[in-house]
Enzyme design. Structure first.
Site, PDB file in Angstrom:
ATOM      1  N   ASP A  81      -3.399   0.314   8.898  1.00 39.08           N
ATOM      2  CA  ASP A  81      -3.560  -0.207   7.686  1.00 39.08           C
ATOM      3  C   ASP A  81      -3.902  -1.508   7.404  1.00 39.08           C
ATOM      4  O   ASP A  81      -4.240  -1.541   6.102  1.00 39.08           O
ATOM      5  CB  ASP A  81      -2.608   0.647   6.785  1.00 39.08           C
TER       6      ASP A  81
ATOM      7  N   LYS B 253       0.867  -1.112  -0.037  1.00 40.41           N
ATOM      8  CA  LYS B 253      -0.019   0.096   0.052  1.00 40.41           C
ATOM      9  C   LYS B 253       0.782   1.474  -0.050  1.00 40.41           C
ATOM     10  O   LYS B 253       1.971   1.169   0.475  1.00 40.41           O
ATOM     11  CB  LYS B 253      -0.817  -0.081   1.330  1.00 40.41           C
TER      12      LYS B 253
END
Length: 316
Positions: free
Chosen positions: A168, A32
Site C-alpha cells: 500500500d 489508510k
C-alpha cells in the site's frame, strides 16, 4: 491528486541548494483504510503475497516525517516521537528495518547518492493496526527526500520504487481514493467528483470517520495465515475481517456496537485490529463514540475526515 506542497522555495534560490543546506522538509502523511478488500490466491512470483482487489481510502490521522540533510558521509539517523509508538519504541527494534529508513535507502540507491539524512517521525497513526502507519512513514520519507534532494521525480516513478517496499505504499504517496490491484501496489486513482467517487458517497462512505484503535497489535502475516485457514465470511467487504476477529474478538464487538449505534459502515481496517466506522452525521458519530466508550470495546477513539492527502512543507 498529488500531495499539497506549501511554502515553496523561491526559484532563484534552488540552484544554491546542496547537502549542507539547513532546509528541512516536513511531510504529514495520512493513514489508510480499505473500503473493500478482496483477497485472492497467493503468488510465488510475488514472494507468496496474495492477489488483492481493493478500494483504498486515506483518512485524516497523520504521521509527520521531518527530513534534514546531514554532512556528506555522516549517514542517516532516525528519531521517533509520539505517545503511540507501540513496538517501535522497543530497544529490540532495528531501526534499519523501519519502513521510513528502507524508503530512504531505496531513494538513495535510485538517486545514486548516500542516505545522509536525519529523519524524525512523529507517530499518531496506531502501530500494527491495519491503518498503514508504516507505509505512510515510508511514503512521507520518499516525498520528503524527493523534495530535499530536488529530484523532482513524478509520482509514477516514486510509485515504482514504493512498490518494491510494500503493497500500500504506492497509494500512500498520494492518498485520496484509489483502486488497488496486483498485490495492492497497482494504483488507479479515483478523481474527486468522478462517478466512482459519487458512487462511494451514495453507498455511505462519507461524513464522519471514527477509528477504534487498540493497544494490542496484529501481525499481518499471522492474519493472512489465519485467512488461509478460515477464509472470508459471507458478506464481508474485507475478506480479512473474519481472520482478524478470530485473533482479536474485541474488533468484532466494536463493529457490532457501531452498527447498532447507526454507523453507515463498520469494519476491520485492513488486517486489523483497528475498526473504522462511517457515520452519516454528527449525531450518529456521537452515538458511536458514546457506545464505544460505555462498552470499552476499543482502547482509543480517533475522529477523522476522509479522503485525506499528504501535505509537504518547507522551512529554513
Amino acid at each position: 491528486m498529488s500531495p499539497v506542497i506549501s511554502h515553496p522555495r523561491p526559484a532563484a534560490a534552488r540552484h544554491q541548494f546542496d547537502e549542507l543546506s539547513p532546509i528541512t522538509i516536513t511531510v504529514d502523511c495520512p493513514a489508510k483504510t480499505n473500503l473493500t478488500l478482496e483477497v485472492g490466491p497467493a503468488h510465488d512470483e510475488w514472494g507468496g503475497r496474495h492477489e488483492l482487489d481493493t478500494i483504498y481510502c486515506a483518512i485524516g490521522v497523520y504521521d509527520t516525517v521531518t527530513a534534514t540533510a546531514k554532512q556528506p558521509g555522516a549517514g542517516f539517523s532516525l528519531e521517533l516521537e509520539g505517545a503511540y509508538l507501540g513496538d517501535l519504541a522497543s530497544s529490540r527494534s532495528d531501526m534499519r528495518r523501519n519502513h521510513a529508513v528502507l524508503a530512504l535507502f531505496a531513494m538513495a540507491q535510485a538517486a545514486e547518492r548516500e542516505p545522509d539524512v536525519a529523519l524524525t517521525i512523529t507517530k499518531r497513526i496506531p502501530v500494527g493496526a491495519g491503518l498503514g502507519g508504516g507505509s505512510a512513514d515510508a511514503a512521507a520519507t520518499m516525498l520528503a527526500v524527493n523534495r530535499l534532494w530536488e529530484l523532482n521525480w513524478p509520482i509514477e516513478r516514486l510509485r515504482t520504487i514504493a512498490a518494491t517496499l510494500g503493497a500500500d505504499m504506492p497509494f500512500c504517496l498520494t492518498g485520496g481514493l484509489a483502486y488497488g490491484t496486483g498485490f495492492g501496489e497497482r494504483i488507479t486513482d479515483i478523481a474527486p467528483g468522478s462517478r466512482d467517487e459519487l458512487a462511494l458517497i451514495e453507498q455511505g462512505f462519507s461524513g464522519e470517520v471514527l477509528v477504534g484503535a487498540y493497544q494490542s497489535q496484529l501481525s499481518t502475516p499471522e492474519v493472512y495465515h489465519t485467512f488461509d485457514l478460515v477464509g472470508a465470511a459471507e458478506g464481508d467487504r474485507n475478506h480479512l475481517q473474519a481472520a482478524a476477529i478470530s485473533l482479536h474478538p474485541r474488533s468484532g464487538q466494536a463493529i457490532d456496537a457501531a452498527t447498532q449505534a447507526g454507523a453507515s459502515h463498520a469494519f476491520v481496517s485492513g488486517s486489523g485490529p483497528s475498526v473504522v466506522a462511517f457515520a452519516a452525521d454528527e449525531a450518529a458519530a456521537q452515538r458511536i463514540i458514546d457506545v464505544w466508550r460505555d462498552t470499552a470495546v476499543v482502547d482509543r477513539i480517533i475522529r477523522a475526515k476522509s479522503p485525506a492527502h499528504p501535505n509537504i512543507g518547507v522551512r529554513q
